[in-house]
Every structure is written in C-alpha cells, then in structure tokens.
Design an enzyme around this catalytic site. Structure first.
Site, PDB file in Angstrom:
ATOM      1  N   CYS A 122      -3.499  -1.780   1.543  1.00 23.59           N
ATOM      2  CA  CYS A 122      -4.158  -2.310   1.013  1.00 23.59           C
ATOM      3  C   CYS A 122      -4.085  -3.637  -0.598  1.00 23.59           C
ATOM      4  O   CYS A 122      -5.236  -4.272  -0.327  1.00 23.59           O
ATOM      5  CB  CYS A 122      -5.433  -2.326   1.233  1.00 23.59           C
ATOM      6  SG  CYS A 122      -6.108  -1.030  -0.257  1.00 23.59           S
ATOM      7  N   CYS A 130      -5.875  -2.481   4.871  1.00 27.06           N
ATOM      8  CA  CYS A 130      -4.917  -1.373   5.179  1.00 27.06           C
ATOM      9  C   CYS A 130      -3.570  -1.605   5.946  1.00 27.06           C
ATOM     10  O   CYS A 130      -3.288  -0.021   6.065  1.00 27.06           O
ATOM     11  CB  CYS A 130      -5.854  -0.194   5.035  1.00 27.06           C
ATOM     12  SG  CYS A 130      -7.237  -0.906   4.027  1.00 27.06           S
ATOM     13  N   LYS A 196     -13.545   9.355   4.900  1.00 24.96           N
ATOM     14  CA  LYS A 196     -13.603   8.079   4.301  1.00 24.96           C
ATOM     15  C   LYS A 196     -14.222   6.824   4.467  1.00 24.96           C
ATOM     16  O   LYS A 196     -14.331   5.972   6.133  1.00 24.96           O
ATOM     17  CB  LYS A 196     -12.628   7.648   4.219  1.00 24.96           C
ATOM     18  CG  LYS A 196     -12.572   5.795   3.156  1.00 24.96           C
ATOM     19  CD  LYS A 196     -11.024   5.636   2.418  1.00 24.96           C
ATOM     20  CE  LYS A 196     -10.838   4.258   1.545  1.00 24.96           C
ATOM     21  NZ  LYS A 196     -10.165   3.759   0.973  1.00 24.96           N
ATOM     22  N   ARG A 206     -11.797  -2.690  -5.315  1.00 28.14           N
ATOM     23  CA  ARG A 206     -11.327  -3.757  -5.595  1.00 28.14           C
ATOM     24  C   ARG A 206     -10.639  -4.673  -6.443  1.00 28.14           C
ATOM     25  O   ARG A 206     -10.179  -5.673  -6.525  1.00 28.14           O
ATOM     26  CB  ARG A 206     -11.564  -4.036  -3.906  1.00 28.14           C
ATOM     27  CG  ARG A 206     -12.088  -3.076  -2.931  1.00 28.14           C
ATOM     28  CD  ARG A 206     -12.929  -3.537  -1.877  1.00 28.14           C
ATOM     29  NE  ARG A 206     -13.219  -2.366  -0.703  1.00 28.14           N
ATOM     30  CZ  ARG A 206     -13.358  -2.464   0.466  1.00 28.14           C
ATOM     31  NH1 ARG A 206     -14.376  -3.884   0.575  1.00 28.14           N
ATOM     32  NH2 ARG A 206     -13.824  -1.442   1.462  1.00 28.14           N
ATOM     33  N   ARG A 218     -13.774  -4.105   6.462  1.00 31.65           N
ATOM     34  CA  ARG A 218     -12.964  -2.895   7.162  1.00 31.65           C
ATOM     35  C   ARG A 218     -14.383  -1.766   7.794  1.00 31.65           C
ATOM     36  O   ARG A 218     -13.579  -0.818   8.412  1.00 31.65           O
ATOM     37  CB  ARG A 218     -12.688  -1.588   5.646  1.00 31.65           C
ATOM     38  CG  ARG A 218     -11.787  -2.329   4.889  1.00 31.65           C
ATOM     39  CD  ARG A 218     -10.923  -1.308   3.462  1.00 31.65           C
ATOM     40  NE  ARG A 218     -10.206  -1.868   2.210  1.00 31.65           N
ATOM     41  CZ  ARG A 218      -9.912  -2.959   1.715  1.00 31.65           C
ATOM     42  NH1 ARG A 218      -9.853  -3.539   3.011  1.00 31.65           N
ATOM     43  NH2 ARG A 218      -9.245  -2.899   0.797  1.00 31.65           N
ATOM     44  N   LYS A 249     -15.282  11.012   1.004  1.00 29.99           N
ATOM     45  CA  LYS A 249     -15.288   9.537  -0.093  1.00 29.99           C
ATOM     46  C   LYS A 249     -15.960   8.530  -0.083  1.00 29.99           C
ATOM     47  O   LYS A 249     -16.053   7.927   1.960  1.00 29.99           O
ATOM     48  CB  LYS A 249     -14.013   9.268  -0.389  1.00 29.99           C
ATOM     49  CG  LYS A 249     -13.998   7.762  -0.881  1.00 29.99           C
ATOM     50  CD  LYS A 249     -12.172   7.467  -0.859  1.00 29.99           C
ATOM     51  CE  LYS A 249     -12.221   5.887  -1.669  1.00 29.99           C
ATOM     52  NZ  LYS A 249     -10.946   5.172  -1.092  1.00 29.99           N
ATOM     53  N   TYR A 314     -13.424   9.651 -12.406  1.00 28.42           N
ATOM     54  CA  TYR A 314     -13.271   8.598 -13.091  1.00 28.42           C
ATOM     55  C   TYR A 314     -13.526   9.170 -14.469  1.00 28.42           C
ATOM     56  O   TYR A 314     -13.528   8.979 -15.712  1.00 28.42           O
ATOM     57  CB  TYR A 314     -13.308   7.186 -13.197  1.00 28.42           C
ATOM     58  CG  TYR A 314     -12.959   6.741 -11.656  1.00 28.42           C
ATOM     59  CD1 TYR A 314     -11.221   5.732 -11.712  1.00 28.42           C
ATOM     60  CD2 TYR A 314     -13.868   6.745 -10.617  1.00 28.42           C
ATOM     61  CE1 TYR A 314     -11.007   5.594 -10.941  1.00 28.42           C
ATOM     62  CE2 TYR A 314     -13.008   6.045  -9.392  1.00 28.42           C
ATOM     63  CZ  TYR A 314     -11.632   5.579  -9.731  1.00 28.42           C
ATOM     64  OH  TYR A 314     -11.377   5.141  -8.506  1.00 28.42           O
TER      65      TYR A 314
HETATM   66  C1  PBG Z   1      -7.582   1.868  -0.597  1.00 29.13           C
HETATM   67  C2  PBG Z   1      -8.814   2.839  -1.078  1.00 29.13           C
HETATM   68  C3  PBG Z   1      -9.512   2.150  -1.694  1.00 29.13           C
HETATM   69  C4  PBG Z   1     -10.456   2.896  -2.398  1.00 29.13           C
HETATM   70  C5  PBG Z   1      -9.715   4.232  -2.598  1.00 29.13           C
HETATM   71  N1  PBG Z   1      -7.968   4.029  -2.171  1.00 29.13           N
HETATM   72  C6  PBG Z   1     -10.556   1.261  -1.625  1.00 29.13           C
HETATM   73  C7  PBG Z   1     -10.705   0.525  -0.494  1.00 29.13           C
HETATM   74  O1  PBG Z   1     -10.654   1.124   0.665  1.00 29.13           O
HETATM   75  O2  PBG Z   1     -11.961  -0.271   0.485  1.00 29.13           O
HETATM   76  C8  PBG Z   1     -11.373   3.448  -3.497  1.00 29.13           C
HETATM   77  C9  PBG Z   1     -11.808   3.788  -4.657  1.00 29.13           C
HETATM   78  C10 PBG Z   1     -12.162   3.798  -5.257  1.00 29.13           C
HETATM   79  O3  PBG Z   1     -13.656   2.830  -5.322  1.00 29.13           O
HETATM   80  O4  PBG Z   1     -12.732   4.535  -6.679  1.00 29.13           O
HETATM   81  N2  PBG Z   1      -7.760   1.993   0.654  1.00 29.13           N
END
Ligand code: PBG
Length: 326
Positions: A122, A130, A196, A206, A218, A249, A314
């Site tokens: 992505c 993605c 996820k 993003r 998504r 996540k 972070y």
């Molecule tokens: C990529 C991805 C995302 C995140 C990690 N890998 C964004 C999404 O799926 O839109 C988010 C990580 C974060 O918010 O810290 N697919």
C-alpha cells in the site's frame, strides 16, 4: 477467610512488596521500534500527526538503530516511502528501495539488532491499496501473492531477519514461506499480521507513509473490529501456513483478542500499538490532560498483561529511556 483475616492491602504497602508480587514486567527487551524510511531525504522529516516521529533518510535510520541498541531495544520494524508509485507497487521489491538499503546498512553496522520488514504494497501502489486491482477495482488476492513474495525475498536478500506481511491477503503466509525457502532463506522468520483489524487508528500512519487508499477502504480485506472468532481463525490459518509468530493490531481496543490468540495458539504473540493510539496519548499529554510517562507504562504493561510477548510501539525509545531511570 474474608475480611478482617484477609487484607489485600498488606502486599501493596511498600514499593518492595509490590515489586515482589508484580505479575507482569515491562522491559526494553519486549519493545520494537517502527521506522519510516525515505531514502531521498537529506534530513529527518517530522510527521505532524505523530509528534516525536520522523520519516528517516538512511543515515537517520542508522542513528535510530544505534539508539535502539544503546537503549536495549532489540528490534526495529521497517516501512518505506518510495519516490515513485505505480499500479503494482513495484517499489516494494526494488533492491535499492529505502527499506532494503536501510536494512542492508543497519545489518552491516549492527548485526545483533533484529530487523523486521513490513511486507505490504500500500505504500508503493498509486491507488494506495494493499495489492494490485482487478477489473472491478477490487484487490486481486492471488495476483498480490506473487508481488508480496517478491517483496519478501528482496527484503530477506537485503538482510531482514523477519518478514511481517501486513496486507491481509488470503494464503500470503504460505506463499511467502515457500518463496523464501526456494530462495534459500529458510532461516528468515515470518511474523504474520494475523489479526489486523479495519481500524480508524491507522489514520496518522497513512499520513506518515502516504498510504491512504485513493478510493474505497480496506474493509474487504482487513478484519471487522466486531469479530473475535474470525481473528482466532486467521491466526490459526497463518500458523498452519508456517507463521513463526502472530500479531494483533491495533493493541489497546483488542486486548481480548491478544489474550484469546495467546491462550488458544500457544504461539509467540506481538501486539502493534499503532499510530492512532500513539497520537491520542501525545495529544492528551500535550494539553496536560495525561501524565505521558505514567500513561505509557500503564498501557504497555496492560498490552503485555493481555498476553503479548512483545509490543511494537512508537513509544519504544521514550519508554526504554524512562525504564533506565526507574
Ligand atoms: C500497511 C500497514 C498499515 C499499518 C501498518 N502496516 C496501514 C493500513 O493498513 O492502513 C498501520 C500502522 C500504524 O497505524 O501505526 N498495510
């Protein structure tokens, strides 16, 4: 044997007593620092929605790595921001891409650090989804697998210790495992973003990684936040396909999912304390509504208590610094 014989406060009386009966510990060794690499930058570029976090050139990635080692943080997770995007996301498997360069440079300088490569398209597709799109503008699952495998192999070739697919395509773990093995990278591990969720908490990421979908969302590939059993099934499927560790996540709204997956699979579990969770704490701390250090310790400890073996956050460097002083 209830009150007055039993008094729970006896073991809460002093710091040393509390230390003795503490069930969950937080250690810098349980933390992973995510990093955004943009090879064309001359200097780190702050990300507005994530105070304290910047996009990093290769030199910046190298100093972040040195800082992690000094602080006892054993691992970093890499995201890339390419200079150009296209429909397939070909920047993802560019051997000279930012992630590949940063991983190569850090592996050479600091071979002991665990380097985890986020494997997704992505950030590299011009439409922000993605995987490549089919005729009806849906992400083409099986076409994405080929491109993800190429990306994973290029990351392993650069020196990644762990590949972390975050795309949520069906069958990606098995496909990537076979591609890695065929290329001679059977020692490279897979940390699957198994659970996820289609989350609002990815907003700041993003912006940071410039990965907002140009149209749509998504929901067609990430998990519905309402679904726990589905998340457990995803985790089990990923294990069956060869995942070495599983990820949940975001973290804080999904502590029940962490607990269930940890208990039910017995596999190592990571939790990703994502960008929106970080931004909320920073915003509240900035206006004096929360004590940042106490809040971060409490939330990281809670993620560990829920069953996460390690936490991608972070806050990693701040938390490690505060832990050294505690
Ligand atoms: C990529 C991805 C995302 C995140 C990690 N890998 C964004 C999404 O799926 O839109 C988010 C990580 C974060 O918010 O810290 N697919």
């Amino acid at each position: 044997m209830a009150f007055p014989l039993t008094r729970m406060r006896r073991l809460r009386r002093t710091p040393a007593l509390r230390e003795l009966v503490r069930e969950t510990r937080l250690d810098a060794g349980d933390l992973v620092l995510p990093i955004f690499v943009e090879a064309t930058l001359n200097a780190p570029e702050p990300i507005d929605s994530m105070p304290g976090i910047s996009r990093q050139p290769i030199s910046g990635a190298l100093s972040e790595a040195a800082e992690c080692l000094a602080l006892g943080i054993p691992a970093m997770l890499f995201f890339g921001i390419p200079s150009e995007k296209d429909a397939e996301g070909s920047g993802a498997w560019d051997p000279d891409g930012g992630v590949q360069q940063a991983i190569g440079a850090i592996k050479a300088a600091h071979p002991d650090l665990v380097l985890i490569a986020d494997c997704c398209l992505c950030e590299y597709t011009d439409h922000g989804h993605c995987g490549p799109l089919d005729g009806s503008r849906e992400v083409d699952n099986d076409a994405a697998l080929e491109l993800l495998a190429r990306t994973a192999v290029s990351q392993a070739a650069a020196g990644a210790d762990v590949i972390a697919p975050s795309d949520m395509m069906d069958g990606r773990v098995g496909f990537i495992r076979r591609a890695l093995d065929e290329a001679g990278y059977e020692a490279v591990a897979i940390l699957a973003y198994s659970a996820k969720f289609a989350s609002a908490f990815y907003g700041p990421f993003r912006e940071a990684a410039d990965g907002t979908p140009a149209f749509g969302d998504r929901l067609g590939y990430q998990i519905d936040p309402a679904n726990l059993r589905e998340a457990v099934r995803e985790a089990q499927l990923d294990l069956d396909e060869g995942a070495d560790a599983l990820m949940v996540k975001p973290a804080l709204p999904y502590l029940d999912v962490i607990r269930r997956i940890a208990d039910q699979t017995g596999a190592p579990v990571a939790a990703y304390n994502v960008s929106g969770e970080y931004a909320m704490v920073k915003a509240a701390a900035a206006v004096g509504a929360l004590d940042e250090q106490a809040t971060v310790f409490e939330l990281l400890t809670s993620i560990r208590r829920a069953g996460a073996d390690f936490v991608i956050t972070y806050h990693a460097k701040d938390a490690a610094r505060w832990l050294q002083k505690r």
